[in-house]
Write an enzyme that holds these catalytic residues in place. Structure first.
Site, PDB file in Angstrom:
ATOM      1  N   LYS A  96       0.820  -1.238   0.000  1.00  0.00           N
ATOM      2  CA  LYS A  96       0.000   0.000   0.000  1.00  0.00           C
ATOM      3  C   LYS A  96       0.839   1.265   0.000  1.00  0.00           C
ATOM      4  O   LYS A  96       0.642   2.159   0.849  1.00  0.00           O
ATOM      5  CB  LYS A  96      -0.963  -0.011   1.182  1.00  0.00           C
ATOM      6  CG  LYS A  96      -1.963  -1.174   1.114  1.00  0.00           C
ATOM      7  CD  LYS A  96      -2.983  -1.075   2.220  1.00  0.00           C
ATOM      8  CE  LYS A  96      -3.907  -2.274   2.269  1.00  0.00           C
ATOM      9  NZ  LYS A  96      -3.242  -3.550   2.627  1.00  0.00           N
TER      10      LYS A  96
HETATM   11  O1  LIG Z   1      -9.178  -3.215   1.689  1.00  0.00           O
HETATM   12  C1  LIG Z   1      -8.282  -3.973   2.072  1.00  0.00           C
HETATM   13  C2  LIG Z   1      -7.017  -3.972   1.529  1.00  0.00           C
HETATM   14  C3  LIG Z   1      -6.103  -4.882   1.966  1.00  0.00           C
HETATM   15  N1  LIG Z   1      -6.402  -5.776   2.932  1.00  0.00           N
HETATM   16  C4  LIG Z   1      -5.348  -6.745   3.344  1.00  0.00           C
HETATM   17  O2  LIG Z   1      -5.776  -8.058   3.003  1.00  0.00           O
HETATM   18  C5  LIG Z   1      -5.463  -8.959   4.063  1.00  0.00           C
HETATM   19  C6  LIG Z   1      -6.741  -9.479   4.669  1.00  0.00           C
HETATM   20  O3  LIG Z   1      -6.474 -10.444   5.626  1.00  0.00           O
HETATM   21  P1  LIG Z   1      -7.628 -11.395   6.239  1.00  0.00           P
HETATM   22  O4  LIG Z   1      -6.893 -12.234   7.228  1.00  0.00           O
HETATM   23  O5  LIG Z   1      -8.195 -12.205   5.103  1.00  0.00           O
HETATM   24  O6  LIG Z   1      -8.630 -10.502   6.860  1.00  0.00           O
HETATM   25  C7  LIG Z   1      -4.599  -8.187   5.043  1.00  0.00           C
HETATM   26  O7  LIG Z   1      -3.250  -8.351   4.679  1.00  0.00           O
HETATM   27  C8  LIG Z   1      -5.038  -6.757   4.824  1.00  0.00           C
HETATM   28  O8  LIG Z   1      -4.011  -5.833   5.139  1.00  0.00           O
HETATM   29  C9  LIG Z   1      -7.646  -5.779   3.477  1.00  0.00           C
HETATM   30  O9  LIG Z   1      -7.967  -6.590   4.361  1.00  0.00           O
HETATM   31  N2  LIG Z   1      -8.562  -4.887   3.024  1.00  0.00           N
END
Ligand SMILES: O=c1ccn([C@@H]2O[C@H](COP(=O)(O)O)[C@@H](O)[C@H]2O)c(=O)[nH]1
Length: 278
Positions: A96
């Site tokens: 990001k």
């Molecule tokens: O809008 C967003 C952008 C990035 N993320 C990232 O994806 C994963 C989600 O992890 P989970 O364990 O599936 O919840 C994490 O690395 C976030 O930083 C997001 O969740 N939402």
């Protein structure tokens, strides 16, 4: 080099529409019986690569969980990226990044220049200094077959206050991001290389994604409460471009390699059914 959009299109056709994150949370390291240090981090990442690197279209290391261990954590991130590439999955680094254009040039070199130790297939980027400030990333990505996924409607509840705010021309902030990325992808076949991040948790927001012609990364599935069935509500007619993304939901199944594979297979089956590609 072949464009990222073309490479992603092929990877999804061969392996299915799924991205799995490598998010070594302290709680997951403990759950896997690993120490919360670089040795635990290394074992965790190697296990995910062994389980999923040769079968999942896109693997998404979350940079923060490597950076928190400093230099040695970043070395493990570099090694994880190499292992994933050798195993055949595309690597999307969730980092990001965003800044003024001259600094974005340095971020672009760090992640999208093939000579960099942190070189990956694609990165996530933040547009809140203006989508135009990300131009150095778009340019280097285009030159080397890379991709950039720009935040549009993020999966966290706090995002809406900024992203759905209405700008002077009546569009939301998110719609201006969507429209600028659509311009970059115009005419690209079979798919543009510039994607958007749209959370599976955001519901029907009324945003028009029909012109994007690029991949739509959908995090928020599983641990954040989003379900594969929600993808229909969020994406409507843009479902064919969606790349669903799970981290903790799949990672909870570890450290057993077979159990990780089974969890990823279940996620993929759910997504195929929701996207209508089964
Ligand atoms: O809008 C967003 C952008 C990035 N993320 C990232 O994806 C994963 C989600 O992890 P989970 O364990 O599936 O919840 C994490 O690395 C976030 O930083 C997001 O969740 N939402």
């Amino acid at each position: 080099m072949e464009s990222f959009g073309a490479r992603l299109h092929r990877a999804v056709a061969e392996r299915g529409p799924l991205c799995v994150g490598i998010d070594p949370h302290p709680g997951l390291l403990a759950r896997w019986g690993l120490s919360d240090d670089v040795d635990g981090l290394d074992r965790f990442a190697r296990t995910v690569v062994e389980a999923l690197g040769d079968r999942i279209a896109v693997v998404k290391p979350q940079s923060a969980f490597f950076e928190r261990f400093g230099t040695r954590g970043v070395e493990i991130l570099e090694s994880t990226i190499r292992q994933l590439r050798d195993a055949g999955s595309l690597v999307l680094l969730d980092v990001k990044r965003g800044d003024i254009g001259s600094t974005v040039s340095a971020y672009a070199s760090a992640y999208l220049d093939p000579s960099s130790p942190l070189y990956v297939d694609a990165v996530t980027a933040s547009p809140y200094l203006g989508v135009g400030s990300l131009a150095p990333m778009f340019e280097l990505a285009a030159a080397h077959g890379g991709g950039v996924f720009v935040l549009a409607l993020t999966s966290n509840p706090e995002g809406a206050a900024v992203q759905r705010a209405v700008t002077a021309d009546g569009r939301t902030v998110a719609q201006t991001v969507i429209d600028e990325i659509s311009q970059l992808n115009r005419g690209a076949e079979p798919l543009g290389s510039f994607g958007l991040v749209v959370g599976a948790t955001v519901g029907d927001t009324g945003h028009d994604l029909s012109t994007v012609n690029g991949p739509l990364l959908a995090p928020g599935l599983g641990a954040q409460g989003g379900t594969a069935a929600d993808l229909r509500t969020v994406f409507g007619s843009s479902l064919p471009s969606v790349l669903p993304s799970y981290s903790r939901e799949v990672l909870h199944a570890g450290p057993d390699v077979a159990a990780l594979r089974a969890a990823a297979d279940r996620a993929l089956a759910d997504c195929r059914a929701a996207l209508g590609t089964s």
